[in-house]
Design a protein around this motif. Sequence first.
Motif, PDB file in Angstrom:
ATOM      1  N   THR A  22      22.960   7.744   6.161  1.00  0.00           N
ATOM      2  CA  THR A  22      21.752   6.998   6.510  1.00  0.00           C
ATOM      3  C   THR A  22      20.662   7.300   5.488  1.00  0.00           C
ATOM      4  OG1 THR A  22      22.357   7.256   8.808  1.00  0.00           O
ATOM      5  CG2 THR A  22      20.115   6.559   8.370  1.00  0.00           C
ATOM      6  N   PHE A  23      20.044   6.255   5.001  1.00  0.00           N
ATOM      7  CA  PHE A  23      18.946   6.441   4.057  1.00  0.00           C
ATOM      8  C   PHE A  23      17.653   5.996   4.728  1.00  0.00           C
ATOM      9  CE2 PHE A  23      16.128   4.925   0.671  1.00  0.00           C
ATOM     10  CZ  PHE A  23      16.037   6.090  -0.083  1.00  0.00           C
ATOM     11  N   ASP A  24      16.661   6.865   4.632  1.00  0.00           N
ATOM     12  CA  ASP A  24      15.370   6.597   5.261  1.00  0.00           C
ATOM     13  C   ASP A  24      14.524   5.751   4.309  1.00  0.00           C
ATOM     14  OD1 ASP A  24      12.911   6.598   6.433  1.00  0.00           O
ATOM     15  OD2 ASP A  24      13.016   8.694   7.073  1.00  0.00           O
ATOM     16  N   MET A  25      14.201   4.547   4.731  1.00  0.00           N
ATOM     17  CA  MET A  25      13.489   3.631   3.832  1.00  0.00           C
ATOM     18  C   MET A  25      11.994   3.560   4.145  1.00  0.00           C
ATOM     19  SD  MET A  25      16.054   0.752   2.636  1.00  0.00           S
ATOM     20  CE  MET A  25      15.771  -0.510   3.845  1.00  0.00           C
ATOM     21  N   ARG A  26      11.500   4.541   4.893  1.00  0.00           N
ATOM     22  CA  ARG A  26      10.060   4.492   5.179  1.00  0.00           C
ATOM     23  C   ARG A  26       9.246   4.720   3.911  1.00  0.00           C
ATOM     24  NH1 ARG A  26       9.965   8.296  10.412  1.00  0.00           N
ATOM     25  NH2 ARG A  26      11.527   9.265   9.094  1.00  0.00           N
ATOM     26  N   GLN A  27       9.749   5.583   3.021  1.00  0.00           N
ATOM     27  CA  GLN A  27       9.020   5.855   1.778  1.00  0.00           C
ATOM     28  C   GLN A  27       9.280   4.751   0.746  1.00  0.00           C
ATOM     29  OE1 GLN A  27       6.915   8.405   1.353  1.00  0.00           O
ATOM     30  NE2 GLN A  27       7.305   9.076   3.464  1.00  0.00           N
ATOM     31  N   ARG A  28      10.544   4.432   0.545  1.00  0.00           N
ATOM     32  CA  ARG A  28      10.884   3.370  -0.408  1.00  0.00           C
ATOM     33  C   ARG A  28      12.307   2.881  -0.158  1.00  0.00           C
ATOM     34  NH1 ARG A  28      11.215   6.390  -6.190  1.00  0.00           N
ATOM     35  NH2 ARG A  28      12.311   8.270  -5.567  1.00  0.00           N
ATOM     36  N   PHE A  29      12.580   1.728  -0.756  1.00  0.00           N
ATOM     37  CA  PHE A  29      13.889   1.119  -0.549  1.00  0.00           C
ATOM     38  C   PHE A  29      14.973   1.922  -1.276  1.00  0.00           C
ATOM     39  CE2 PHE A  29      11.121  -2.765  -0.307  1.00  0.00           C
ATOM     40  CZ  PHE A  29      11.203  -2.877   1.072  1.00  0.00           C
ATOM     41  N   LEU A  30      16.219   1.735  -0.818  1.00  0.00           N
ATOM     42  CA  LEU A  30      17.339   2.463  -1.421  1.00  0.00           C
ATOM     43  C   LEU A  30      17.441   2.161  -2.920  1.00  0.00           C
ATOM     44  CD1 LEU A  30      19.931   4.166  -1.271  1.00  0.00           C
ATOM     45  CD2 LEU A  30      21.147   2.110  -0.556  1.00  0.00           C
ATOM     46  N   TYR A  35      17.182   3.468  -8.636  1.00  0.00           N
ATOM     47  CA  TYR A  35      16.749   3.030  -9.966  1.00  0.00           C
ATOM     48  C   TYR A  35      15.768   4.024 -10.596  1.00  0.00           C
ATOM     49  CZ  TYR A  35      18.676  -1.781 -10.056  1.00  0.00           C
ATOM     50  OH  TYR A  35      19.489  -2.877 -10.104  1.00  0.00           O
ATOM     51  N   ASP A  36      15.089   4.801  -9.759  1.00  0.00           N
ATOM     52  CA  ASP A  36      14.050   5.714 -10.244  1.00  0.00           C
ATOM     53  C   ASP A  36      14.643   6.743 -11.201  1.00  0.00           C
ATOM     54  OD1 ASP A  36      12.060   7.499 -10.669  1.00  0.00           O
ATOM     55  OD2 ASP A  36      11.788   8.063  -8.560  1.00  0.00           O
ATOM     56  N   MET A  37      14.269   6.667 -12.477  1.00  0.00           N
ATOM     57  CA  MET A  37      14.871   7.557 -13.479  1.00  0.00           C
ATOM     58  C   MET A  37      14.203   8.921 -13.527  1.00  0.00           C
ATOM     59  SD  MET A  37      15.992   5.045 -16.559  1.00  0.00           S
ATOM     60  CE  MET A  37      16.962   6.315 -17.292  1.00  0.00           C
ATOM     61  N   THR A  38      13.159   9.092 -12.736  1.00  0.00           N
ATOM     62  CA  THR A  38      12.470  10.389 -12.760  1.00  0.00           C
ATOM     63  C   THR A  38      13.116  11.387 -11.795  1.00  0.00           C
ATOM     64  OG1 THR A  38      10.895   9.771 -11.035  1.00  0.00           O
ATOM     65  CG2 THR A  38      10.282   9.276 -13.323  1.00  0.00           C
ATOM     66  N   THR A  39      14.041  10.905 -10.948  1.00  0.00           N
ATOM     67  CA  THR A  39      14.738  11.837 -10.049  1.00  0.00           C
ATOM     68  C   THR A  39      16.237  11.715 -10.268  1.00  0.00           C
ATOM     69  OG1 THR A  39      14.852  10.199  -8.283  1.00  0.00           O
ATOM     70  CG2 THR A  39      12.977  11.703  -8.233  1.00  0.00           C
ATOM     71  N   ALA A  78      25.283  -3.357   3.488  1.00  0.00           N
ATOM     72  CA  ALA A  78      25.766  -4.526   4.220  1.00  0.00           C
ATOM     73  C   ALA A  78      24.891  -5.745   3.937  1.00  0.00           C
ATOM     74  CB  ALA A  78      25.786  -4.219   5.715  1.00  0.00           C
ATOM     75  N   ASN A  79      23.589  -5.515   3.897  1.00  0.00           N
ATOM     76  CA  ASN A  79      22.663  -6.633   3.672  1.00  0.00           C
ATOM     77  C   ASN A  79      22.255  -6.708   2.210  1.00  0.00           C
ATOM     78  OD1 ASN A  79      22.566  -7.311   6.411  1.00  0.00           O
ATOM     79  ND2 ASN A  79      21.119  -5.641   6.770  1.00  0.00           N
ATOM     80  N   ARG A  80      22.104  -7.939   1.753  1.00  0.00           N
ATOM     81  CA  ARG A  80      21.697  -8.157   0.363  1.00  0.00           C
ATOM     82  C   ARG A  80      20.388  -7.454   0.039  1.00  0.00           C
ATOM     83  NH1 ARG A  80      21.662 -14.130  -1.849  1.00  0.00           N
ATOM     84  NH2 ARG A  80      23.805 -14.397  -2.487  1.00  0.00           N
ATOM     85  N   ASP A  81      19.407  -7.649   0.912  1.00  0.00           N
ATOM     86  CA  ASP A  81      18.069  -7.147   0.613  1.00  0.00           C
ATOM     87  C   ASP A  81      18.035  -5.632   0.459  1.00  0.00           C
ATOM     88  OD1 ASP A  81      17.045  -9.621   0.529  1.00  0.00           O
ATOM     89  OD2 ASP A  81      15.890  -9.500   2.397  1.00  0.00           O
ATOM     90  N   ASP A  82      18.933  -4.965   1.154  1.00  0.00           N
ATOM     91  CA  ASP A  82      18.913  -3.500   1.092  1.00  0.00           C
ATOM     92  C   ASP A  82      19.362  -2.989  -0.271  1.00  0.00           C
ATOM     93  OD1 ASP A  82      18.004  -3.305   3.668  1.00  0.00           O
ATOM     94  OD2 ASP A  82      20.011  -3.207   4.536  1.00  0.00           O
ATOM     95  N   GLY A  83      19.979  -3.851  -1.075  1.00  0.00           N
ATOM     96  CA  GLY A  83      20.416  -3.429  -2.401  1.00  0.00           C
ATOM     97  C   GLY A  83      19.423  -3.819  -3.485  1.00  0.00           C
ATOM     98  N   LEU A  84      18.286  -4.413  -3.095  1.00  0.00           N
ATOM     99  CA  LEU A  84      17.300  -4.874  -4.076  1.00  0.00           C
ATOM    100  C   LEU A  84      16.102  -3.939  -4.135  1.00  0.00           C
ATOM    101  CD1 LEU A  84      17.279  -8.697  -3.250  1.00  0.00           C
ATOM    102  CD2 LEU A  84      18.390  -7.559  -5.180  1.00  0.00           C
ATOM    103  N   ARG A  85      15.531  -3.851  -5.323  1.00  0.00           N
ATOM    104  CA  ARG A  85      14.283  -3.096  -5.471  1.00  0.00           C
ATOM    105  C   ARG A  85      13.146  -3.922  -4.879  1.00  0.00           C
ATOM    106  NH1 ARG A  85      15.446  -2.735 -11.406  1.00  0.00           N
ATOM    107  NH2 ARG A  85      13.745  -4.224 -11.475  1.00  0.00           N
ATOM    108  N   ARG A  86      12.029  -3.253  -4.681  1.00  0.00           N
ATOM    109  CA  ARG A  86      10.873  -3.956  -4.106  1.00  0.00           C
ATOM    110  C   ARG A  86      10.506  -5.185  -4.956  1.00  0.00           C
ATOM    111  NH1 ARG A  86       6.934  -2.701  -0.482  1.00  0.00           N
ATOM    112  NH2 ARG A  86       7.793  -0.625  -0.194  1.00  0.00           N
ATOM    113  N   ASP A  87      10.533  -5.001  -6.289  1.00  0.00           N
ATOM    114  CA  ASP A  87      10.123  -6.104  -7.161  1.00  0.00           C
ATOM    115  C   ASP A  87      11.187  -7.204  -7.251  1.00  0.00           C
ATOM    116  OD1 ASP A  87      11.475  -3.922  -8.686  1.00  0.00           O
ATOM    117  OD2 ASP A  87      11.476  -5.475 -10.230  1.00  0.00           O
ATOM    118  N   GLN A  88      12.399  -6.916  -6.761  1.00  0.00           N
ATOM    119  CA  GLN A  88      13.452  -7.934  -6.813  1.00  0.00           C
ATOM    120  C   GLN A  88      13.524  -8.732  -5.511  1.00  0.00           C
ATOM    121  OE1 GLN A  88      16.711  -5.271  -7.483  1.00  0.00           O
ATOM    122  NE2 GLN A  88      16.762  -5.664  -9.684  1.00  0.00           N
ATOM    123  N   ARG A  89      12.769  -8.303  -4.537  1.00  0.00           N
ATOM    124  CA  ARG A  89      12.890  -8.923  -3.212  1.00  0.00           C
ATOM    125  C   ARG A  89      12.147 -10.247  -3.157  1.00  0.00           C
ATOM    126  NH1 ARG A  89      13.783  -5.120   1.736  1.00  0.00           N
ATOM    127  NH2 ARG A  89      15.274  -3.696   0.833  1.00  0.00           N
TER     128      ARG A  89
END
Lengths: 172, 362
Positions: A22-30, A35-39, A78-89
């Motif tokens: 389970t990934f918690d998306m309250r902070q940011r999307f999966l 994609y975040d290269m700083t972590t 499972a859902n398309r949107d869950d695989g997109l970054r905020r800017d891709q949504r």
Amino acid sequence: MEKHETKITADFFGVGFRLSGTFDMRQRFLADALYDMTTAYLIVEDAYVSPIGQPAKISANHPIAIIVKSSLCFALTANRDDGLRRDQRYGSYLGLRMMPIFITVDSFEITGFLRLPGKLDPRVLLSTQTESFITLMDVKVRSTFHPDITFEGGAAIVNKTRIGFLGVQSMG
Amino acid sequence: MAKILVIDDNPDLLQMMQMMLSGRGKHEVILSGDGMDGLEKAFRERPDLGIVDVMMPEMNGYEVVRQLRNDPRTKTMKIIILTARGQPIDRMAALDAGADEHMSKPVKMNELLEKIEALLGPQRITGQSHLIAVLSLRGGIGVSTIAVNLALLLQSAMPTVLVDLSPNAGHCALYLGLKPERHWDHFLKAPTVSPEVFLIKHPNGLQIMAAPPTPLVNTVITSAELQPLLQGLSAHARALVIDLPHILNETTLTCLEQASTILLVTGDDPASLQTTLTTLGVLQKYLPRIAIVVNAPVPGPRPPTEALQRMIRLPIIANLPYDHQQVTALRRNMPIVMVAPQGELSKGLQGLAQALLTPSKA
């Protein structure tokens, strides 16, 4: 503001294993987290690990699991949107074209669609300088060594550094 | 209404299930937060259906399902695996483990309720009463004898109605020494009258919906005719024992749909066993509710129960012995459990009734 689930369950695939967590998306999307290269790591909760060849066997489970991004082949949602970054949504111009694509990642063969704003430029697409992952839509995954074992998802976030072969129908 | 056990380590989901299944589904709901506790509750409460999560600490859902299937108390309960693991391979893994269905989270409640109803079968029109259908496609192996004696034994524990659905001048009333002055054909001709008006009564309290005393030509009781008959009778008794004709027609299939338990009677001779095995092949969808009764209407050496069990693979709920006193009972128009209550056949029938009265079988 866009409404989304606070927690999603996704499958994370490494070489020879699959971790459902389970990934918690309250902070940011999966996708933003991957994609975040700083972590270099991703934290998931309630993680259950199965060998690829034995999907009914749960070989380990942990309340918290840390995934090393560089070792991850891809993540499947499972859902398309869950695989997109905020800017891709929703509202993004990205994805005017859906290009069929085939890639191999370690011991997996993935078919799906790439959302492109224009022409395909493999140098940009596969460059790992600015982004380590790409998102494919409506994917089907086959295990190379267990061809009867397949996975499906609305989106796959694929580690570019793991891609061995990429096939498209045209460059146009 | 069914008894449903939900095993999931997510307390929010358990709370939602409790609300939806009891509120909208009108089911009795038992909740469990982990696999071990869920197994204990399943063995103790013997639910009709279990909804099991896969990803649970300590014991995962696949293991829970495997253990439920391996225990005789829960091996026939319906099981839905409800998991966030929604891949096609996960469905296969769930079915391989022994689940009847696999559903992915998040689940739409309507879909879950529909799936539950489909798995539990049509709403039992008998409500809280038990409908026991006694069937064999091979004649002459004692179906009516078993139905009559079983109904008499159940009557001593609860109000029971014996229904003889033979269109060929059924013999249940005769075996009980009664005249079928009223029978189901009267009800079919006066469907607005309550069916219990047409019951006849045995001195021990058992009530019988007799078959017409003369054979009916080209007559099948349709589902539309049978449903109100069974519904009316079930309101009148806790147990309905139905002696079915030796044919899979609309009458028989309607009863099988409604039955909580189907007793498939077989002999132990090759022809009977062949008929039983082929019957089971046709009645696949009813397998979870079928129990086998082996009867020996003729004397002679018999194969061991274990050998029969290996061949048939469904639970043999009773293996009834040959009893020469049955011949006397038939000649006297009296059931064997009254003629020779201490005889071997009576003891076997008592064991059958007792097995049906335990919660897992009834």
